[in-house]
Design an enzyme around this catalytic site. Structure first.
Site, PDB file in Angstrom:
ATOM      1  N   GLU A 244       0.870  -1.193   0.000  1.00 48.11           N
ATOM      2  CA  GLU A 244       0.000   0.000   0.000  1.00 48.11           C
ATOM      3  C   GLU A 244       0.894   1.225   0.000  1.00 48.11           C
ATOM      4  O   GLU A 244       2.036   1.150   0.442  1.00 48.11           O
ATOM      5  CB  GLU A 244      -0.861   0.030   1.283  1.00 48.11           C
ATOM      6  CG  GLU A 244      -1.821  -1.132   1.411  1.00 48.11           C
ATOM      7  CD  GLU A 244      -2.246  -1.360   2.859  1.00 48.11           C
ATOM      8  OE1 GLU A 244      -1.899  -0.546   3.732  1.00 48.11           O
ATOM      9  OE2 GLU A 244      -2.922  -2.363   3.106  1.00 48.11           O
ATOM     10  N   LYS A 246       2.525   4.455   1.471  1.00 53.60           N
ATOM     11  CA  LYS A 246       2.768   4.924   2.842  1.00 53.60           C
ATOM     12  C   LYS A 246       2.471   6.417   2.849  1.00 53.60           C
ATOM     13  O   LYS A 246       3.210   7.212   2.274  1.00 53.60           O
ATOM     14  CB  LYS A 246       4.212   4.649   3.274  1.00 53.60           C
ATOM     15  CG  LYS A 246       4.475   5.034   4.726  1.00 53.60           C
ATOM     16  CD  LYS A 246       5.877   4.595   5.152  1.00 53.60           C
ATOM     17  CE  LYS A 246       6.101   4.705   6.641  1.00 53.60           C
ATOM     18  NZ  LYS A 246       5.797   5.984   7.229  1.00 53.60           N
ATOM     19  N   ARG A 251      -1.737   9.129  11.884  1.00 51.78           N
ATOM     20  CA  ARG A 251      -2.476   7.883  12.092  1.00 51.78           C
ATOM     21  C   ARG A 251      -3.765   8.170  12.845  1.00 51.78           C
ATOM     22  O   ARG A 251      -3.797   9.028  13.730  1.00 51.78           O
ATOM     23  CB  ARG A 251      -1.589   6.965  12.927  1.00 51.78           C
ATOM     24  CG  ARG A 251      -2.075   5.532  13.069  1.00 51.78           C
ATOM     25  CD  ARG A 251      -1.665   4.727  11.883  1.00 51.78           C
ATOM     26  NE  ARG A 251      -2.021   3.324  12.017  1.00 51.78           N
ATOM     27  CZ  ARG A 251      -1.188   2.372  12.392  1.00 51.78           C
ATOM     28  NH1 ARG A 251       0.056   2.693  12.743  1.00 51.78           N
ATOM     29  NH2 ARG A 251      -1.567   1.110  12.432  1.00 51.78           N
ATOM     30  N   ARG A 266      -2.650   8.590  17.053  1.00 50.46           N
ATOM     31  CA  ARG A 266      -1.696   7.507  17.222  1.00 50.46           C
ATOM     32  C   ARG A 266      -1.384   7.247  18.701  1.00 50.46           C
ATOM     33  O   ARG A 266      -1.136   6.132  19.104  1.00 50.46           O
ATOM     34  CB  ARG A 266      -0.426   7.910  16.473  1.00 50.46           C
ATOM     35  CG  ARG A 266       0.684   6.942  16.602  1.00 50.46           C
ATOM     36  CD  ARG A 266       1.924   7.553  15.964  1.00 50.46           C
ATOM     37  NE  ARG A 266       3.031   6.725  16.240  1.00 50.46           N
ATOM     38  CZ  ARG A 266       3.820   6.177  15.319  1.00 50.46           C
ATOM     39  NH1 ARG A 266       3.581   6.400  14.054  1.00 50.46           N
ATOM     40  NH2 ARG A 266       4.823   5.433  15.665  1.00 50.46           N
ATOM     41  N   GLU A 295      -4.692   6.423   7.928  1.00 48.58           N
ATOM     42  CA  GLU A 295      -3.810   7.592   8.001  1.00 48.58           C
ATOM     43  C   GLU A 295      -4.540   8.736   7.305  1.00 48.58           C
ATOM     44  O   GLU A 295      -5.036   8.582   6.196  1.00 48.58           O
ATOM     45  CB  GLU A 295      -2.489   7.265   7.271  1.00 48.58           C
ATOM     46  CG  GLU A 295      -1.471   8.374   7.290  1.00 48.58           C
ATOM     47  CD  GLU A 295      -0.391   8.212   8.372  1.00 48.58           C
ATOM     48  OE1 GLU A 295      -0.520   7.312   9.231  1.00 48.58           O
ATOM     49  OE2 GLU A 295       0.560   8.992   8.348  1.00 48.58           O
ATOM     50  N   PHE A 334      -6.822   1.555   5.996  1.00 51.22           N
ATOM     51  CA  PHE A 334      -6.160   0.326   5.544  1.00 51.22           C
ATOM     52  C   PHE A 334      -6.452  -0.893   6.419  1.00 51.22           C
ATOM     53  O   PHE A 334      -5.969  -1.977   6.140  1.00 51.22           O
ATOM     54  CB  PHE A 334      -4.653   0.533   5.365  1.00 51.22           C
ATOM     55  CG  PHE A 334      -3.978   1.304   6.470  1.00 51.22           C
ATOM     56  CD1 PHE A 334      -3.749   0.721   7.691  1.00 51.22           C
ATOM     57  CD2 PHE A 334      -3.551   2.622   6.250  1.00 51.22           C
ATOM     58  CE1 PHE A 334      -3.120   1.414   8.697  1.00 51.22           C
ATOM     59  CE2 PHE A 334      -2.925   3.335   7.257  1.00 51.22           C
ATOM     60  CZ  PHE A 334      -2.706   2.729   8.500  1.00 51.22           C
ATOM     61  N   ARG A 405       5.735  -3.822  16.923  1.00 49.33           N
ATOM     62  CA  ARG A 405       6.532  -3.382  15.786  1.00 49.33           C
ATOM     63  C   ARG A 405       7.205  -4.639  15.242  1.00 49.33           C
ATOM     64  O   ARG A 405       8.378  -4.897  15.487  1.00 49.33           O
ATOM     65  CB  ARG A 405       7.579  -2.369  16.265  1.00 49.33           C
ATOM     66  CG  ARG A 405       8.239  -1.588  15.168  1.00 49.33           C
ATOM     67  CD  ARG A 405       9.276  -0.633  15.739  1.00 49.33           C
ATOM     68  NE  ARG A 405       8.716   0.551  16.353  1.00 49.33           N
ATOM     69  CZ  ARG A 405       8.190   1.580  15.690  1.00 49.33           C
ATOM     70  NH1 ARG A 405       8.157   1.551  14.365  1.00 49.33           N
ATOM     71  NH2 ARG A 405       7.709   2.619  16.324  1.00 49.33           N
ATOM     72  N   LYS A 411       8.160  -1.094   6.302  1.00 50.82           N
ATOM     73  CA  LYS A 411       8.077   0.182   5.573  1.00 50.82           C
ATOM     74  C   LYS A 411       9.267   0.311   4.624  1.00 50.82           C
ATOM     75  O   LYS A 411      10.391  -0.024   4.987  1.00 50.82           O
ATOM     76  CB  LYS A 411       8.025   1.361   6.541  1.00 50.82           C
ATOM     77  CG  LYS A 411       9.097   1.362   7.602  1.00 50.82           C
ATOM     78  CD  LYS A 411       8.875   2.471   8.624  1.00 50.82           C
ATOM     79  CE  LYS A 411       9.805   2.282   9.803  1.00 50.82           C
ATOM     80  NZ  LYS A 411       9.568   3.197  10.908  1.00 50.82           N
TER      81      LYS A 411
HETATM   82  P1  AMP Z   1       6.947   5.172  10.746  1.00 44.53           P
HETATM   83  O1  AMP Z   1       6.168   6.260  11.445  1.00 44.53           O
HETATM   84  O2  AMP Z   1       7.984   5.678   9.820  1.00 44.53           O
HETATM   85  O3  AMP Z   1       7.411   4.098  11.710  1.00 44.53           O
HETATM   86  O4  AMP Z   1       5.922   4.410   9.782  1.00 44.53           O
HETATM   87  C1  AMP Z   1       4.762   3.767  10.226  1.00 44.53           C
HETATM   88  C2  AMP Z   1       3.584   4.694  10.074  1.00 44.53           C
HETATM   89  O5  AMP Z   1       3.238   4.897   8.710  1.00 44.53           O
HETATM   90  C3  AMP Z   1       2.296   4.172  10.651  1.00 44.53           C
HETATM   91  O6  AMP Z   1       2.228   4.340  12.029  1.00 44.53           O
HETATM   92  C4  AMP Z   1       1.243   5.007   9.933  1.00 44.53           C
HETATM   93  O7  AMP Z   1       1.026   6.213  10.647  1.00 44.53           O
HETATM   94  C5  AMP Z   1       1.899   5.366   8.629  1.00 44.53           C
HETATM   95  N1  AMP Z   1       1.250   4.778   7.434  1.00 44.53           N
HETATM   96  C6  AMP Z   1       1.057   5.449   6.285  1.00 44.53           C
HETATM   97  N2  AMP Z   1       0.483   4.667   5.373  1.00 44.53           N
HETATM   98  C7  AMP Z   1       0.271   3.453   5.937  1.00 44.53           C
HETATM   99  C8  AMP Z   1      -0.284   2.221   5.488  1.00 44.53           C
HETATM  100  N3  AMP Z   1      -0.745   2.060   4.235  1.00 44.53           N
HETATM  101  N4  AMP Z   1      -0.323   1.182   6.371  1.00 44.53           N
HETATM  102  C9  AMP Z   1       0.160   1.334   7.639  1.00 44.53           C
HETATM  103  N5  AMP Z   1       0.699   2.472   8.104  1.00 44.53           N
HETATM  104  C10 AMP Z   1       0.768   3.533   7.272  1.00 44.53           C
END
Ligand code: AMP
Length: 550
Positions: A244, A246, A251, A266, A295, A334, A405, A411
């Site tokens: 998907e 990002k 969140r 979040r 998101e 999502f 996590r 990601k």
């Molecule tokens: P990070 O903040 O870099 O650890 O990345 C994870 C975060 O990406 C999640 O907590 C979401 O807020 C965001 N996110 C954006 N798009 C998505 C998606 N398609 N699925 C899950 N998380 C997503």
């Protein structure tokens, strides 16, 4: 249970460093507690008054507490602060001060654990003009009946910094041991209910009660999180994977039952009031009772706007209507965690996705499922071209794991040289910046401990310094000259040019040219960079330097 017995248990726990010994001790206490005491003990031993799903705050600031302590000890507030600076710990300071005082006081009403908890809950509920005064009186009453040892833990609980080293995992294992139930079952119930107190009550009843738990609407569940990884590894391990976009926004978790709906951030804060437009959009897209995960991004002229625009909206308390007109927000959903009374988190992603598609008419984040690396790569380049952050790769057979996590969500984004770090200290600024902090000590985490990594003094605008000062000034726990130490709460995203090995900081690394990028007040301390991942970055950096030289 007398509060004194609770305080003695805390004292013993504080003296234990091994996790297994802690679990042993807690597991011997749990079976002795009444059904009413059990949830209270389990929450308070982790320093929590409210269930984990609740973002309710006790609302006793350090100033109010210092004033109450000063009154009890017959000294000025400034002297209390001095004492805290000397001991470096509010609990110890209160214990010492109450100890001196008890020579002159002869009356004590024994404090009871459940009663103390009720009073704290009542303090949290005090609102309105006179609430500060009422809170002060209530805190004085509690401290007035506290023996020195009780005062030590009461003060720390009141500032929401008990810190005796009891984590959620220890409580989980202690419950499993005390009531002879499977630890995985306790863990699952904790994920669904997000309240260790309630889970303890069920564990005492037995495994069936734990097995039957359902997610409760309006009790937000922790968000599932992602690790870094690669497309190739994921395809090799799982075959077909789901990809998907990002989205670089904020969140959210949307809860709806009948025509009642709330939105959580979040950090599980209720942000319903700030985002009426998002609530309306989602209400218009389903007739079902649901809990959705997604998101929200800001859009202008069809393009995503920087993440700050969204965050600003999440924080909005006033003039919400104007803000709604200025920035268009779009939710991208999502996942689905609960549907019409049924908990979905144990179903595989593909199943959840089917349910999601059958109940939501709009706003579903598109998903590509493929085992072909080229197709996933194309999704990645499309995502970047459309202005998104990268992609998320998810294992189609995986359940939804709240708060984890793990390796089921990965990601993929261009490697950027920034780290999310906790702000643990600061130094006062100089010249025209003398009225605020000018340089900050930031830390990464290693197995739950915060490890200093660098100082950050550049990259701030004057407005940002003022904002950061406002957020930090009430969290000071120690002062020494121009230096202050904070009760950690805030996360900075920090940019850097290079990681260097260094003995200047405990982490063993230092950042070259560290600069402030942005506040990450959507992130918790548990979200900050780990020492392990910094080591990984250092290695990758060394490898690419080698490759460059070759
Ligand atoms: P990070 O903040 O870099 O650890 O990345 C994870 C975060 O990406 C999640 O907590 C979401 O807020 C965001 N996110 C954006 N798009 C998505 C998606 N398609 N699925 C899950 N998380 C997503």
């Amino acid at each position: 249970m007398l509060f004194m017995d609770f305080a003695k248990t805390c004292e013993k726990l504080e003296g234990i460093s091994g996790r297994l010994d802690m679990i042993d001790l807690i597991s011997t206490v749990l079976p002795t507690l009444s059904p009413e005491e059990l949830p209270v003990f389990v929450r308070l031993v982790r320093g929590r008054i409210f269930p984990d799903w609740s973002s309710q705050k006790l609302g006793i600031g350090p100033n109010l507490l210092y004033e109450a302590i000063g009154y009890m000890a017959g000294i000025k507030k400034e002297q209390v602060i001095e004492k805290i600076n000397q001991t470096g710990d509010i609990g110890q300071a209160v214990e010492d001060l109450l100890g001196e005082k008890s020579m002159t006081t002869f009356f004590h009403e024994d404090l009871d654990l459940v009663r103390v908890d009720r009073e704290l809950v009542a303090i949290a509920a005090m609102e309105g003009k006179k609430s500060q005064r009422e809170k002060l009186l209530a805190v004085r009453r509690l401290l007035g009946n506290a023996h020195p040892l009780e005062g030590r833990y009461l003060a720390r609980i009141m500032l929401e910094e008990l810190r005796i080293g009891v984590g959620e995992g220890s409580v989980r294992d202690a419950m499993a041991k005390a009531f002879a139930v499977d630890s995985a079952l306790v863990e699952h119930a904790m994920q669904a209910l997000n309240d260790s107190g309630e889970v303890a009550r069920l564990a005492k009843i037995g495994p069936e009660a734990l097995r039957e738990v359902q997610i409760t609407p309006f009790h937000p569940v922790r968000m599932m999180l992602a690790q870094q990884g690669s497309i190739a590894d994921m395809i090799e391990e799982h075959g077909a994977i789901a990809a998907e976009y990002k989205y670089d926004g904020s969140r959210f978790q949307f809860h709806k039952k009948g025509n009642w709906a709330r939105l959580y951030s979040r950090r599980l804060e209720d942000v319903t009031g700030a985002l009426p437009d998002v609530i309306q959009q989602l209400l218009g897209a389903t007739d079902h009772d649901v809990i959705l995960d997604g998101e929200v991004i800001a859009i202008k002229d069809g393009k995503p706007m920087p993440f700050q625009s969204v965050l600003r909206r999440f924080r909005r308390r006033h003039d919400v209507a104007e803000a709604t007109e200025a920035i268009e927000l779009v939710p991208n959903v999502f996942d689905i965690l609960w549907l019409d009374g049924e908990t979905m988190i144990d179903l595989p992603l593909t199943e959840r996705r089917k349910r999601l598609e059958s109940v939501l008419t709009m706003y579903i984040a598109p998903q590509v499922v493929s085992g072909d690396a080229a197709e996933i790569e194309k999704t990645y380049t499309d995502a970047l071209a459309a202005g998104h952050e990268g992609i998320m790769i998810k294992v189609p057979t995986s359940p939804y794991s709240p708060g984890q996590r793990g390796k089921n969500w990965i990601k993929i984004k261009p490697e950027v040289d920034t780290l999310d770090l906790a702000v643990i200290g600061a130094e006062w600024g100089e010249g025209k910046r003398a009225h605020a902090y000018g340089s900050f000590l930031v830390a990464c985490q290693d197995e739950g401990k915060l490890i200093p990594l660098s100082r950050v003094a550049t990259g701030f605008s004057d407005e940002q310094l003022a904002e950061v000062y406002g957020l930090l000034k009430d969290t000071v726990i120690a002062k020494s000259g121009k230096e202050v130490t904070f009760e950690p709460s805030l996360v900075f995203e920090v940019g850097y040019a290079e990681l260097q090995a260094s003995t200047n900081y405990d982490a063993g690394f230092a950042l070259r040219f560290p600069r402030f990028i942005r506040l990450r007040d959507d992130k918790d301390l548990t979200d900050i960079e780990t020492l392990d991942s910094i080591r990984g970055r250092y290695k990758r950096q060394a490898n690419s330097a080698q490759a460059y030289k070759a």
